[in-house]
Design an enzyme around this catalytic site. Structure first.
Site, PDB file in Angstrom:
ATOM      1  N   GLN A 228       4.750  14.390   2.032  1.00 44.43           N
ATOM      2  CA  GLN A 228       5.262  13.311   1.197  1.00 44.43           C
ATOM      3  C   GLN A 228       6.794  13.301   1.242  1.00 44.43           C
ATOM      4  O   GLN A 228       7.433  14.272   1.613  1.00 44.43           O
ATOM      5  CB  GLN A 228       4.756  13.485  -0.237  1.00 44.43           C
ATOM      6  CG  GLN A 228       3.239  13.356  -0.360  1.00 44.43           C
ATOM      7  CD  GLN A 228       2.723  13.673  -1.753  1.00 44.43           C
ATOM      8  OE1 GLN A 228       3.470  13.740  -2.722  1.00 44.43           O
ATOM      9  NE2 GLN A 228       1.418  13.890  -1.861  1.00 44.43           N
TER      10      GLN A 228
ATOM     11  N   GLY B 132       9.015   9.394   4.477  1.00 43.45           N
ATOM     12  CA  GLY B 132       8.986   8.040   5.020  1.00 43.45           C
ATOM     13  C   GLY B 132       7.701   7.705   5.748  1.00 43.45           C
ATOM     14  O   GLY B 132       7.567   6.596   6.276  1.00 43.45           O
TER      15      GLY B 132
ATOM     16  N   ARG C 279       5.780   4.602   4.040  1.00 45.57           N
ATOM     17  CA  ARG C 279       6.324   3.293   4.401  1.00 45.57           C
ATOM     18  C   ARG C 279       5.921   2.913   5.825  1.00 45.57           C
ATOM     19  O   ARG C 279       5.480   1.784   6.078  1.00 45.57           O
ATOM     20  CB  ARG C 279       7.849   3.307   4.270  1.00 45.57           C
ATOM     21  CG  ARG C 279       8.522   1.997   4.659  1.00 45.57           C
ATOM     22  CD  ARG C 279      10.032   2.114   4.550  1.00 45.57           C
ATOM     23  NE  ARG C 279      10.438   2.414   3.191  1.00 45.57           N
ATOM     24  CZ  ARG C 279      10.587   1.506   2.235  1.00 45.57           C
ATOM     25  NH1 ARG C 279      10.379   0.219   2.520  1.00 45.57           N
ATOM     26  NH2 ARG C 279      10.959   1.853   1.029  1.00 45.57           N
TER      27      ARG C 279
ATOM     28  N   ASN D 268       3.774   6.079 -11.695  1.00 48.78           N
ATOM     29  CA  ASN D 268       4.064   6.438 -10.302  1.00 48.78           C
ATOM     30  C   ASN D 268       5.189   5.530  -9.791  1.00 48.78           C
ATOM     31  O   ASN D 268       4.966   4.592  -9.025  1.00 48.78           O
ATOM     32  CB  ASN D 268       2.816   6.307  -9.434  1.00 48.78           C
ATOM     33  CG  ASN D 268       2.996   6.922  -8.055  1.00 48.78           C
ATOM     34  OD1 ASN D 268       4.123   7.174  -7.613  1.00 48.78           O
ATOM     35  ND2 ASN D 268       1.903   7.158  -7.365  1.00 48.78           N
TER      36      ASN D 268
ATOM     37  N   LEU E 254       8.095   1.524  -3.631  1.00 56.64           N
ATOM     38  CA  LEU E 254       7.745   1.428  -2.217  1.00 56.64           C
ATOM     39  C   LEU E 254       7.013   0.129  -1.914  1.00 56.64           C
ATOM     40  O   LEU E 254       7.363  -0.585  -0.958  1.00 56.64           O
ATOM     41  CB  LEU E 254       6.872   2.632  -1.821  1.00 56.64           C
ATOM     42  CG  LEU E 254       6.299   2.606  -0.406  1.00 56.64           C
ATOM     43  CD1 LEU E 254       7.417   2.668   0.633  1.00 56.64           C
ATOM     44  CD2 LEU E 254       5.321   3.770  -0.203  1.00 56.64           C
ATOM     45  N   TYR E 255       6.012  -0.194  -2.697  1.00 59.44           N
ATOM     46  CA  TYR E 255       5.200  -1.373  -2.401  1.00 59.44           C
ATOM     47  C   TYR E 255       6.026  -2.654  -2.480  1.00 59.44           C
ATOM     48  O   TYR E 255       5.902  -3.540  -1.625  1.00 59.44           O
ATOM     49  CB  TYR E 255       3.997  -1.450  -3.343  1.00 59.44           C
ATOM     50  CG  TYR E 255       3.094  -0.240  -3.294  1.00 59.44           C
ATOM     51  CD1 TYR E 255       3.083   0.604  -2.185  1.00 59.44           C
ATOM     52  CD2 TYR E 255       2.265   0.088  -4.368  1.00 59.44           C
ATOM     53  CE1 TYR E 255       2.273   1.734  -2.137  1.00 59.44           C
ATOM     54  CE2 TYR E 255       1.442   1.205  -4.323  1.00 59.44           C
ATOM     55  CZ  TYR E 255       1.458   2.023  -3.218  1.00 59.44           C
ATOM     56  OH  TYR E 255       0.653   3.125  -3.180  1.00 59.44           O
TER      57      TYR E 255
END
Length: 203
Positions: free
Chosen positions: A118, A121, A124, A151, A157-158
């Site tokens: 984790q 990257g 992604r 989280n 990220l999303y």
């Protein structure tokens, strides 16, 4: 018309991205080991992605969960791997991605990474690859992905990848003495086509 050479190159590189390769997630001991390490053996990772009541890690239940996940006949089920470093070696698994079937030409994500892989990257890179695969090769119209409200890394990220926040399910699950939210994101094919990397590729 697309040339034979262009299609040949596309097929050759289909299950690769910049640093990763993607192999079938199956009902095998190797895949069960990955599933166990990426989700069920790690209480912290499991708690960050699963809204269910925590319980002591169980290898038996972990193996059952993989079989059940594959039994839903997902659109996509792959191990995310680092490439093999020698011809006689297999790629080294770091995580997995499943895109489950929801509505026609629509899918929802289930993904996780082993703790030691984790924050490098890989998430992604793998999500970007899977989004491209779904829209270019799977004739998908819509993808959805969700995250637990605490989280924060996943939420950021999303959105940064290009998913659009669509719903906020308030206080829908109980964890550690309080209620928490679930945030749902979606991406349509037209959203994907407008991503800067795809616009640049057409120019």
């Amino acid at each position: 018309m697309t040339s034979m050479q262009a299609m040949t190159d596309s097929f050759r590189n289909l299950f690769k991205s910049e640093r990763l390769v993607y192999t079938a997630l199956e009902d095998t001991d190797r895949c069960k080991d990955l599933w166990w390490k990426a989700v069920h053996s790690d209480v912290v990772t499991h708690g960050l992605i699963d809204a269910g009541q925590p319980s002591p890690p169980s290898r038996v239940e972990s193996d059952k969960a993989l079989v059940q996940a594959l039994g839903r006949n997902p659109h996509l089920a792959v191990m995310i791997c680092l490439p093999a470093t020698a011809a006689d070696q297999e790629p080294d698994p770091v995580g997995y991605i499943i895109i489950n079937k929801t509505f026609p030409r629509s899918g929802s994500y289930n993904l996780s990474f082993m703790e030691e892989h984790q924050n490098k990257g890989y998430g992604r890179e793998a999500i970007n690859w899977s989004v491209d695969y779904a829209f270019k090769w799977g004739d998908m119209h819509r993808l959805s992905i969700g995250a637990l409200s605490y989280n924060e890394r996943a939420l950021h990220l999303y959105e940064s990848i290009g998913f659009v926040k669509e719903s906020h399910l308030r206080k829908c699950f109980y964890m550690n003495g309080t209620y928490h939210d679930i945030v749902e994101f979606g991406m349509l094919k037209e959203d994907w086509e407008k991503l800067p990397r795809n616009v640049a590729a057409k120019e």
